[in-house]
Design an enzyme around this catalytic site. Structure first.
Site, PDB file in Angstrom:
ATOM      1  N   TYR A 198       0.806  -1.220   0.000  1.00  0.00           N
ATOM      2  CA  TYR A 198       0.000   0.000   0.000  1.00  0.00           C
ATOM      3  C   TYR A 198       0.842   1.275   0.000  1.00  0.00           C
ATOM      4  O   TYR A 198       0.427   2.295  -0.531  1.00  0.00           O
ATOM      5  CB  TYR A 198      -0.948  -0.006   1.198  1.00  0.00           C
ATOM      6  N   TYR A 238      -6.258 -11.786  14.220  1.00  0.00           N
ATOM      7  CA  TYR A 238      -5.928 -10.424  13.786  1.00  0.00           C
ATOM      8  C   TYR A 238      -6.509  -9.377  14.731  1.00  0.00           C
ATOM      9  O   TYR A 238      -5.848  -8.949  15.661  1.00  0.00           O
ATOM     10  CB  TYR A 238      -6.388 -10.204  12.329  1.00  0.00           C
TER      11      TYR A 238
END
Length: 400
Positions: free
Chosen positions: A53, A235
């Protein structure tokens, strides 16, 4: 040398300079095809700009908005005997294409957590650009060397409270397995927040602000992932989630600070993508292979580049100049298409059905493997992998 892929665990230990360059070229072409971004920032700093990203952010700013960019990263150059890291070749390719278009591009290579990195960046901004209009914070590092003490802190990809067991895929054997991960200790949770949380983002913005190099109206964004209940145990509800929550805390503090000069600070929650980071997280490769197939079928699939283009043009820098839509925690949500109920229900239903035998039919696992290799410059269309290539690639980069 002739370079072929060599996989060890979650990492490909070789990289292909020409393949990496071709990847960057494709991302630039995609960006240009979207047309120029209205109201785009003209002087942009990307901390963690060499892959994923962060690289997409630098490409979008430069080739979508015509921005001058400074990239900070920690990569290794190639030698005559050994290829460099993919991030080195990505950054070299970006620099080459930016300069071909007459765009300002300079890079700093070294530990972005260090005080020296911040000071050298400030000096460079003062010297060349005066101030900057946007700071993208996109560091994904498993370790952080504390600038004051030199102590090295490590992050953990572990659940909290109890052992997490789930169906996963062994990407080396292409087999469905049951993966178990022991829970993190209190110290491991604390360390993960230190490495992956918002403290260093704050240190960067505070240092830049005190040096007077942030322009009025400067926006800053840091990247996060929340996911769904399929991945939450490892996560969002795990040690990494605690770090990402700390990013939200930092965003609130920074937004307050920057708002006095018309600026903003936001966490951008992005979709799951194939990166070196995500491949190391148990269950993520299988989840990604499932969700990608469904999103492709629905016509809403995006890679890193498409995600960041949408963030710039439809959130932060809209053509009509209006403020970005945010959720209740002031976050930009680019995971909206992935989290669509029909897409998630499909993954929930599919998860228990996947076996080693049907993995390639029920999911986009083959495409997942291809995208993973592409991260390192392999399997890219139009590249001759039998050709002799020079692993030594130089560009406009200074050591920190």
């Amino acid at each position: 040398m002739i370079i072929k892929p060599r996989i060890r665990g979650f990492i490909c230990t070789t990289t292909h300079p020409v393949g990496c360059e071709q990847n960057v070229k494709e991302q630039i072409a995609l960006t240009k095809a979207q047309g120029p971004i209205a109201n785009a920032p003209k002087r942009v700093l990307v901390v963690g700009s060499s892959s994923g990203y962060g690289l997409s952010s630098r490409i979008t700013a430069a080739f979508g908005g015509g921005a001058s960019t400074i990239g900070v990263f920690f990569e290794k150059a190639g030698t005559e005997k050994k290829p460099g890291t993919a991030g080195w070749y990505n950054s070299a390719a970006f620099d080459k294409f930016a300069k071909e278009e007459g765009l300002y591009s300079k890079s700093l290579n070294g530990d972005a957590f260090s005080n020296e990195a911040k000071q050298k960046t400030i000096d460079l901004i003062k010297e060349d650009l005066g101030q900057i209009d946007m700071v993208v914070y996109s560091l994904a590092s498993p370790v952080r060397k504390m600038p004051e003490t030199g102590e090295v802190i490590r992050s953990s990809l572990k659940p909290i409270g109890e052992t997490y067991t789930a169906t996963a895929v062994d990407t080396n054997k292409d087999a469905i397995i049951e993966a178990s991960v022991e829970p993190a200790t209190e110290q491991e949770i604390k360390d993960t927040v230190t490495v992956m949380g918002g403290e260093d983002w704050e240190l960067w913005i505070n240092a830049l602000s005190e040096a007077g190099v942030l322009a009025d109206g400067c926006k800053t964004v840091a990247y996060s992932y929340i996911g769904t209940e399929l991945t939450w145990p490892i996560y969002w509800d795990g040690a990494l989630g605690q770090a990402k929550m700390d990013l939200d805390r930092a965003a609130t503090a920074l937004n307050e600070k920057l708002s006095t000069t018309g600026g903003t600070a936001n966490v951008a929650v992005l979709k799951s993508v194939v990166t070196q980071a995500s491949s190391a997280i148990p269950v993520m490769p299988l989840y990604i292979a499932m969700v990608f197939k469904k999103m492709r079928e629905e016509g809403v699939h995006e890679g890193c580049q498409e995600q960041i283009l949408r963030m710039f043009s439809q959130r932060l820098y809209k053509a009509d100049g209006s403020a970005a839509e945010v959720d209740e925690k002031n976050r930009l949500r680019l995971d909206d298409w992935e989290l669509r109920e029909d897409i998630q229900q499909h993954c929930r239903d599919l998860w228990p059905q996947v076996t080693t035998e049907n993995l390639k039919d029920l999911t986009d696992y083959v495409e997942y493997k291809e995208e993973f290799l592409k991260l390192f410059g392999f399997g890219v269309d139009g590249v001759d992998y039998d050709a002799d290539v020079n692993p030594e690639v130089n560009f406009d980069v200074a050591d920190i």
